[in-house]
Scaffold this motif. Structure first.
Motif, PDB file in Angstrom:
ATOM      1  N   ALA A  60       0.829  -1.206   0.000  1.00  0.00           N
ATOM      2  CA  ALA A  60       0.000   0.000   0.000  1.00  0.00           C
ATOM      3  C   ALA A  60       0.863   1.255   0.000  1.00  0.00           C
ATOM      4  O   ALA A  60       0.555   2.241  -0.696  1.00  0.00           O
ATOM      5  CB  ALA A  60      -0.928  -0.008   1.214  1.00  0.00           C
ATOM      6  N   ALA A  61       1.967   1.240   0.769  1.00  0.00           N
ATOM      7  CA  ALA A  61       2.875   2.391   0.800  1.00  0.00           C
ATOM      8  C   ALA A  61       3.550   2.594  -0.554  1.00  0.00           C
ATOM      9  O   ALA A  61       3.709   3.733  -1.017  1.00  0.00           O
ATOM     10  CB  ALA A  61       3.921   2.193   1.894  1.00  0.00           C
ATOM     11  N   ILE A  62       3.939   1.498  -1.194  1.00  0.00           N
ATOM     12  CA  ILE A  62       4.577   1.595  -2.518  1.00  0.00           C
ATOM     13  C   ILE A  62       3.593   2.155  -3.533  1.00  0.00           C
ATOM     14  O   ILE A  62       3.920   3.051  -4.317  1.00  0.00           O
ATOM     15  CB  ILE A  62       5.103   0.217  -2.956  1.00  0.00           C
ATOM     16  CG1 ILE A  62       6.242  -0.235  -2.034  1.00  0.00           C
ATOM     17  CG2 ILE A  62       5.583   0.264  -4.407  1.00  0.00           C
ATOM     18  CD1 ILE A  62       6.676  -1.677  -2.252  1.00  0.00           C
ATOM     19  N   ARG A  63       2.363   1.628  -3.529  1.00  0.00           N
ATOM     20  CA  ARG A  63       1.353   2.114  -4.475  1.00  0.00           C
ATOM     21  C   ARG A  63       1.059   3.587  -4.258  1.00  0.00           C
ATOM     22  O   ARG A  63       0.940   4.365  -5.226  1.00  0.00           O
ATOM     23  CB  ARG A  63       0.071   1.288  -4.346  1.00  0.00           C
ATOM     24  CG  ARG A  63       0.142  -0.091  -4.968  1.00  0.00           C
ATOM     25  CD  ARG A  63      -1.246  -0.699  -5.084  1.00  0.00           C
ATOM     26  NE  ARG A  63      -1.847  -0.889  -3.758  1.00  0.00           N
ATOM     27  CZ  ARG A  63      -1.770  -2.009  -3.061  1.00  0.00           C
ATOM     28  NH1 ARG A  63      -1.104  -3.047  -3.538  1.00  0.00           N
ATOM     29  NH2 ARG A  63      -2.359  -2.106  -1.884  1.00  0.00           N
ATOM     30  N   LEU A  64       0.930   4.008  -2.983  1.00  0.00           N
ATOM     31  CA  LEU A  64       0.634   5.410  -2.699  1.00  0.00           C
ATOM     32  C   LEU A  64       1.786   6.311  -3.136  1.00  0.00           C
ATOM     33  O   LEU A  64       1.563   7.394  -3.691  1.00  0.00           O
ATOM     34  CB  LEU A  64       0.351   5.598  -1.213  1.00  0.00           C
ATOM     35  CG  LEU A  64       0.008   7.024  -0.775  1.00  0.00           C
ATOM     36  CD1 LEU A  64      -1.205   7.550  -1.533  1.00  0.00           C
ATOM     37  CD2 LEU A  64      -0.228   7.087   0.726  1.00  0.00           C
ATOM     38  N   THR A  65       3.020   5.877  -2.891  1.00  0.00           N
ATOM     39  CA  THR A  65       4.180   6.662  -3.307  1.00  0.00           C
ATOM     40  C   THR A  65       4.194   6.867  -4.813  1.00  0.00           C
ATOM     41  O   THR A  65       4.418   7.983  -5.306  1.00  0.00           O
ATOM     42  CB  THR A  65       5.474   5.970  -2.856  1.00  0.00           C
ATOM     43  OG1 THR A  65       5.470   5.821  -1.438  1.00  0.00           O
ATOM     44  CG2 THR A  65       6.699   6.790  -3.266  1.00  0.00           C
ATOM     45  N   LEU A  66       3.949   5.791  -5.555  1.00  0.00           N
ATOM     46  CA  LEU A  66       3.929   5.892  -7.020  1.00  0.00           C
ATOM     47  C   LEU A  66       2.752   6.740  -7.500  1.00  0.00           C
ATOM     48  O   LEU A  66       2.885   7.506  -8.459  1.00  0.00           O
ATOM     49  CB  LEU A  66       3.862   4.486  -7.635  1.00  0.00           C
ATOM     50  CG  LEU A  66       5.074   3.584  -7.356  1.00  0.00           C
ATOM     51  CD1 LEU A  66       4.856   2.203  -7.956  1.00  0.00           C
ATOM     52  CD2 LEU A  66       6.358   4.206  -7.904  1.00  0.00           C
TER      53      LEU A  66
END
Length: 281
Positions: A60-66
């Protein structure tokens, strides 16, 4: 007759000492921390490393960052090109003020900028009651993170293009206009090709800062795990929970993105240098 301007001959030992100090500084403050990050990430093996990265909160953190980077970078690219074009190609009142405002995020702490958005859009802020009444949420939600990231990163593209466009001057655009081209034709066929490498370089720097931003995002995000945590915030949470391997694993992914950015930046600098040298001749 003596030479009035004697040439100073640099000592080989001085040159080697300076090079050695430079490499020592890089080793202590760049290479060693990178090695420690990757070593910490792999301290319990590859299986734990990949398990950390596929954890739902990490994903979820990776998706939000991207997602935040995918929204904020194009916005700043459009703003940077428009502002640079206006500043470099036209004379108007308030030009100096606009340049100063572009530099504002460089002089304001990211934490302070995050607090400004909280005061504006928070539940107790100036616009908070109106937003709540209309069912809109900015602070502690994705829109607030995007706003904070856009503010922190918007100088990068503009600051890269303003000196480049000013150096190129207006001759090409004026020649195109004299041949009957309109504003959009001049931009797409004359201005944009001349600034493409500088634009890519600015976008690259903007993207790197957007993915790594911590201070402003930390203030407006609310640290809601799985919802408003970007990768830097997720690293902090894992570290505070004494999950050092997990923290280093996510940090190693950020470091890898930084290394890729550095590689692309080097290539763009090389291509940009060749382009500028060719334009000069």
């Amino acid at each position: 007759m003596s030479n009035s301007n004697p040439t100073t001959i640099e000592s080989p030992w001085a040159r080697r000492a300076l090079i050695g100090v430079g490499f020592l500084f890089l080793a202590l403050f760049l290479f060693l921390p990178l090695v420690m990050v990757f070593a910490g990430a792999l301290a319990k093996g590859w299986s734990v490393f990949f398990e950390t990265l596929v954890d739902p909160d990490a994903l979820a953190a990776i998706r939000l960052t991207l997602l935040v980077a995918a929204i904020s970078v194009p916005i700043n690219a459009v703003f940077g090109v428009a502002a640079s074009w206006a500043i470099a190609k036209f004379d108007f009142r308030g030009k100096s003020l606009l340049i100063s405002l572009i530099d504002l995020p460089f002089s304001v702490s990211p934490v302070v900028s995050g607090l400004i958005f909280v005061l504006l859009f928070g539940a107790q802020g100036w616009l908070g009651p109106w937003l709540t009444e209309h069912g809109m949420r900015i602070i502690f939600a994705v829109p607030g993170i995007v706003l904070a990231t856009v503010f922190v990163t918007f100088p990068f593209v503009a600051r890269e293009l303003i000196p480049l466009m000013a150096e190129q001057g207006r001759d090409d655009e004026e020649a195109a206009r004299s041949l009957g081209a309109n504003g959009w034709q001049i931009f797409w066929h004359v201005t944009l090709p001349n600034i493409r490498w500088g634009l890519l370089y600015g976008v690259l720097l903007c993207n790197a800062r957007a993915m790594g931003e911590f201070g402003a995002v930390s203030v407006v995000s609310g640290h809601i795990r799985g919802l408003t945590n970007t990768m830097p915030l997720h690293v902090e949470i894992l570290y505070n929970e004494y999950d050092f391997v997990g923290a280093f694993a996510v940090a190693s992914l950020l470091a890898s993105l930084a290394l890729v950015t550095l590689g692309v930046k080097t290539v763009l600098e090389w291509r940009f240098g060749i382009h500028r040298a060719g334009a000069a001749h």
